[in-house]
Design a protein around this motif. Structure first.
Motif, PDB file in Angstrom:
ATOM      1  N   HIS A  80       1.722 -10.940  11.203  1.00 13.88           N
ATOM      2  CA  HIS A  80       1.738 -10.309  12.356  1.00 13.88           C
ATOM      3  C   HIS A  80       0.772  -9.294  12.567  1.00 13.88           C
ATOM      4  N   LEU A  81       0.866  -8.738  11.511  1.00 14.34           N
ATOM      5  CA  LEU A  81       0.231  -7.119  11.484  1.00 14.34           C
ATOM      6  C   LEU A  81      -1.188  -8.025  11.941  1.00 14.34           C
ATOM      7  N   GLY A  82      -1.771  -8.894  11.008  1.00 14.93           N
ATOM      8  CA  GLY A  82      -3.123  -9.492  11.673  1.00 14.93           C
ATOM      9  C   GLY A  82      -4.153  -8.942  10.181  1.00 14.93           C
ATOM     10  N   THR A  83      -3.275  -8.890   9.311  1.00 14.62           N
ATOM     11  CA  THR A  83      -3.444  -9.192   8.122  1.00 14.62           C
ATOM     12  C   THR A  83      -4.111 -10.041   7.847  1.00 14.62           C
ATOM     13  N   ALA A  92      -1.805 -11.337  -7.178  1.00 14.30           N
ATOM     14  CA  ALA A  92      -0.654 -11.250  -6.826  1.00 14.30           C
ATOM     15  C   ALA A  92      -0.666 -10.524  -5.047  1.00 14.30           C
ATOM     16  N   GLN A  93       0.461 -10.418  -4.627  1.00 12.80           N
ATOM     17  CA  GLN A  93       0.171 -10.242  -3.320  1.00 12.80           C
ATOM     18  C   GLN A  93       1.963  -9.425  -2.676  1.00 12.80           C
ATOM     19  N   TRP A  94       1.758  -8.792  -2.143  1.00 15.87           N
ATOM     20  CA  TRP A  94       2.814  -7.509  -1.978  1.00 15.87           C
ATOM     21  C   TRP A  94       3.886  -7.453  -0.524  1.00 15.87           C
ATOM     22  N   LEU A  95       4.436  -7.844  -0.135  1.00 20.43           N
ATOM     23  CA  LEU A  95       4.710  -8.032   1.489  1.00 20.43           C
ATOM     24  C   LEU A  95       6.262  -6.906   1.923  1.00 20.43           C
ATOM     25  N   THR A  96       5.971  -5.744   1.710  1.00 20.62           N
ATOM     26  CA  THR A  96       7.119  -5.004   2.643  1.00 20.62           C
ATOM     27  C   THR A  96       7.645  -5.512   3.232  1.00 20.62           C
ATOM     28  N   ALA A  97       8.946  -6.698   3.801  1.00 15.23           N
ATOM     29  CA  ALA A  97       9.139  -6.550   5.350  1.00 15.23           C
ATOM     30  C   ALA A  97       9.386  -6.119   6.462  1.00 15.23           C
ATOM     31  N   GLY A  98      10.588  -5.130   5.840  1.00 17.69           N
ATOM     32  CA  GLY A  98      11.343  -3.679   5.930  1.00 17.69           C
ATOM     33  C   GLY A  98      12.200  -4.311   7.263  1.00 17.69           C
ATOM     34  N   SER A  99      11.845  -3.997   7.775  1.00 16.43           N
ATOM     35  CA  SER A  99      12.804  -3.613   9.181  1.00 16.43           C
ATOM     36  C   SER A  99      12.462  -4.992  10.086  1.00 16.43           C
ATOM     37  N   GLY A 100      10.721  -5.546   9.775  1.00 17.48           N
ATOM     38  CA  GLY A 100      10.921  -7.117  10.203  1.00 17.48           C
ATOM     39  C   GLY A 100       9.676  -7.468  10.296  1.00 17.48           C
ATOM     40  N   ALA A 101       9.089  -8.870   9.621  1.00 20.92           N
ATOM     41  CA  ALA A 101       7.723  -9.376   9.882  1.00 20.92           C
ATOM     42  C   ALA A 101       7.634 -10.648  10.288  1.00 20.92           C
ATOM     43  N   PHE A 102       6.663 -10.924  10.585  1.00 20.48           N
ATOM     44  CA  PHE A 102       6.440 -12.243  10.208  1.00 20.48           C
ATOM     45  C   PHE A 102       4.859 -12.850   9.091  1.00 20.48           C
ATOM     46  N   HIS A 103       5.392 -13.922   7.903  1.00 20.35           N
ATOM     47  CA  HIS A 103       3.851 -13.874   7.640  1.00 20.35           C
ATOM     48  C   HIS A 103       4.284 -15.439   7.491  1.00 20.35           C
ATOM     49  N   MET A 127      16.077  -0.673   7.822  1.00 22.42           N
ATOM     50  CA  MET A 127      15.099  -0.854   9.230  1.00 22.42           C
ATOM     51  C   MET A 127      14.528   0.382   9.280  1.00 22.42           C
ATOM     52  N   LYS A 128      14.067   1.390   8.333  1.00 25.07           N
ATOM     53  CA  LYS A 128      13.604   2.381   8.691  1.00 25.07           C
ATOM     54  C   LYS A 128      11.835   2.018   7.376  1.00 25.07           C
ATOM     55  N   ALA A 129      12.208   1.655   6.749  1.00 24.92           N
ATOM     56  CA  ALA A 129      10.522   0.552   5.790  1.00 24.92           C
ATOM     57  C   ALA A 129       9.992  -0.504   6.665  1.00 24.92           C
ATOM     58  N   ALA A 130       8.683   0.362   7.752  1.00 26.78           N
ATOM     59  CA  ALA A 130       7.235  -0.050   8.293  1.00 26.78           C
ATOM     60  C   ALA A 130       7.029  -1.786   7.804  1.00 26.78           C
ATOM     61  N   PRO A 131       6.824  -2.782   8.286  1.00 28.65           N
ATOM     62  CA  PRO A 131       6.361  -3.655   7.543  1.00 28.65           C
ATOM     63  C   PRO A 131       4.374  -3.492   7.300  1.00 28.65           C
ATOM     64  N   ALA A 132       3.894  -3.554   6.018  1.00 21.37           N
ATOM     65  CA  ALA A 132       3.085  -3.298   5.410  1.00 21.37           C
ATOM     66  C   ALA A 132       3.187  -4.515   4.216  1.00 21.37           C
ATOM     67  N   TYR A 133       1.438  -5.381   4.196  1.00 16.33           N
ATOM     68  CA  TYR A 133       1.376  -6.011   3.082  1.00 16.33           C
ATOM     69  C   TYR A 133      -0.210  -5.049   2.355  1.00 16.33           C
ATOM     70  N   HIS A 134       0.066  -5.914   0.488  1.00 16.74           N
ATOM     71  CA  HIS A 134      -0.644  -4.998   0.066  1.00 16.74           C
ATOM     72  C   HIS A 134      -1.364  -5.895  -0.771  1.00 16.74           C
ATOM     73  N   GLY A 135      -2.419  -6.950  -1.069  1.00 18.23           N
ATOM     74  CA  GLY A 135      -2.900  -7.289  -1.978  1.00 18.23           C
ATOM     75  C   GLY A 135      -3.502  -7.122  -3.783  1.00 18.23           C
ATOM     76  N   ILE A 136      -2.686  -7.399  -4.637  1.00 20.39           N
ATOM     77  CA  ILE A 136      -2.556  -6.400  -5.413  1.00 20.39           C
ATOM     78  C   ILE A 136      -4.243  -7.507  -6.013  1.00 20.39           C
ATOM     79  N   THR A 137      -5.833  -6.999  -6.546  1.00 19.87           N
ATOM     80  CA  THR A 137      -6.553  -7.741  -6.685  1.00 19.87           C
ATOM     81  C   THR A 137      -6.825  -7.571  -8.371  1.00 19.87           C
ATOM     82  N   ARG A 138      -7.775  -7.767  -9.011  1.00 21.31           N
ATOM     83  CA  ARG A 138      -7.786  -8.379 -10.529  1.00 21.31           C
ATOM     84  C   ARG A 138      -8.331  -6.657 -10.413  1.00 21.31           C
ATOM     85  N   LYS A 277       5.061  -1.505  14.823  1.00 23.16           N
ATOM     86  CA  LYS A 277       3.943  -2.716  14.107  1.00 23.16           C
ATOM     87  C   LYS A 277       3.108  -2.217  12.999  1.00 23.16           C
ATOM     88  N   THR A 278       3.036  -0.512  12.917  1.00 21.36           N
ATOM     89  CA  THR A 278       2.229  -0.040  12.260  1.00 21.36           C
ATOM     90  C   THR A 278       2.223  -0.140  10.710  1.00 21.36           C
TER      91      THR A 278
END
Length: 280
Positions: A80-83, A92-103, A127-138, A277-278
């Motif tokens: 939902h962040l546009g990633t 690998a890919q890492w999603l911090t869902a935290g307070s709420g995410a759609f993926h 509920m404090k962690a902001a949703p975020a994504y990080h792709g762990i590339t080679r 959403k940040t």
């Protein structure tokens, strides 16, 4: 040095999830307190695209982080962040869902070999962690050869070397390849929950055989030994501090109480699930 011993083994079973993806379910509701902070572990292993191409369409998460690793294949993450990012062999890919995410996670390619791990968030971060994504590339994954194999540092620390790391719960995550009859001894934090997962092939750890597609929890010590038999193996090691907190689990949402689960369901029903959403 005290070598940890295997105290519990959980062998995976065939299951389906998402839009009908065939997978091997290893850890789930029955294991949450023993394997704390590791909640769920699913493995993918197929050469038939019809087993997985329908993927995991958009769905919610709250209170956790999801870590997906691919030994072979491709997977496209969208949220939902546009990633939008596609990872492939060894990434690998890492999603911090935290307070709420759609993926969504959509596999592709002629074969798929890998796993997804759900990592619990501590109570004060759910509920404090902001949703975020990080792709762990080679290019972020350091590789360390040793006699009879190699270790790839997906996240965390290895012998003073730093890999990418999540913000809320430190995870040492290694992708270990062993040639036939090779072995490795690894230092681990004595206070951490430590497990290995045999992605391909079987191993012996401190005298205990661990068959393929099995999660083994190791206790009491600051080192782990892993030995291959007569065939090459790929085994994952995961080490993280336990949260030692109550767990309330409903589908893709993991909180600390049933009232928090009810709040999350109410948020889903009323369109108020996304709280932040940040991206940090």
């Amino acid at each position: 040095m005290k070598i940890r011993k295997v105290i519990e083994k959980v062998q995976g079973f065939n299951a389906q999830d998402g839009a009908g993806v065939k997978l091997v379910r290893v850890l789930g509701h029955d294991n949450v307190y023993d394997f704390d902070p590791f909640l769920m572990l699913d493995s993918f292993d197929s050469n038939n695209p019809s087993d997985y191409v329908k993927g995991f369409p958009t769905h919610p998460h709250r209170g956790i982080e999801t870590v997906s690793f691919l030994a072979k294949g491709k997977m496209t993450h969208g949220d939902h962040l546009g990633t939008k990012q596609t990872i492939s062999d060894g990434e690998a890919q890492w999603l911090t869902a935290g307070s709420g995410a759609f993926h969504s996670e959509m596999p592709a390619g002629d074969s798929l070999l890998g796993l997804q791990l759900w990592l619990n968030l501590p109570k004060d971060a759910k509920m404090k962690a902001a949703p975020a994504y990080h792709g762990i590339t080679r290019n972020e994954i350091q590789e360390f050869p040793f006699e009879g194999g190699k270790l790839r540092l997906i996240t965390g620390d290895y012998q003073g070397h730093k890999g990418w790391q999540g913000k809320y719960l430190p995870l040492d995550y290694y992708d270990i390849h062993l040639e036939p009859n090779a072995s490795i001894t690894l230092d681990v934090k004595a206070t951490n929950t430590v497990m290995i997962f045999t992605l391909k092939g079987e191993v012996v750890s401190n005298g205990t055989q661990v068959k393929e597609k099995t999660a083994a929890r190791l206790v009491e010590g600051d080192a782990v030994t892993i030995e291959a038999g007569n065939s090459p193996v790929e085994v994952m090691l995961m080490s993280a501090p336990p949260t030692e907190e109550p767990i309330a689990w409903y589908g893709p949402i993991v909180m600390n109480s049933e009232s928090e689960i009810r709040t999350a369901i109410n948020d889903l029903n009323h369109g108020t699930f996304i709280k932040q959403k940040t991206v940090y």
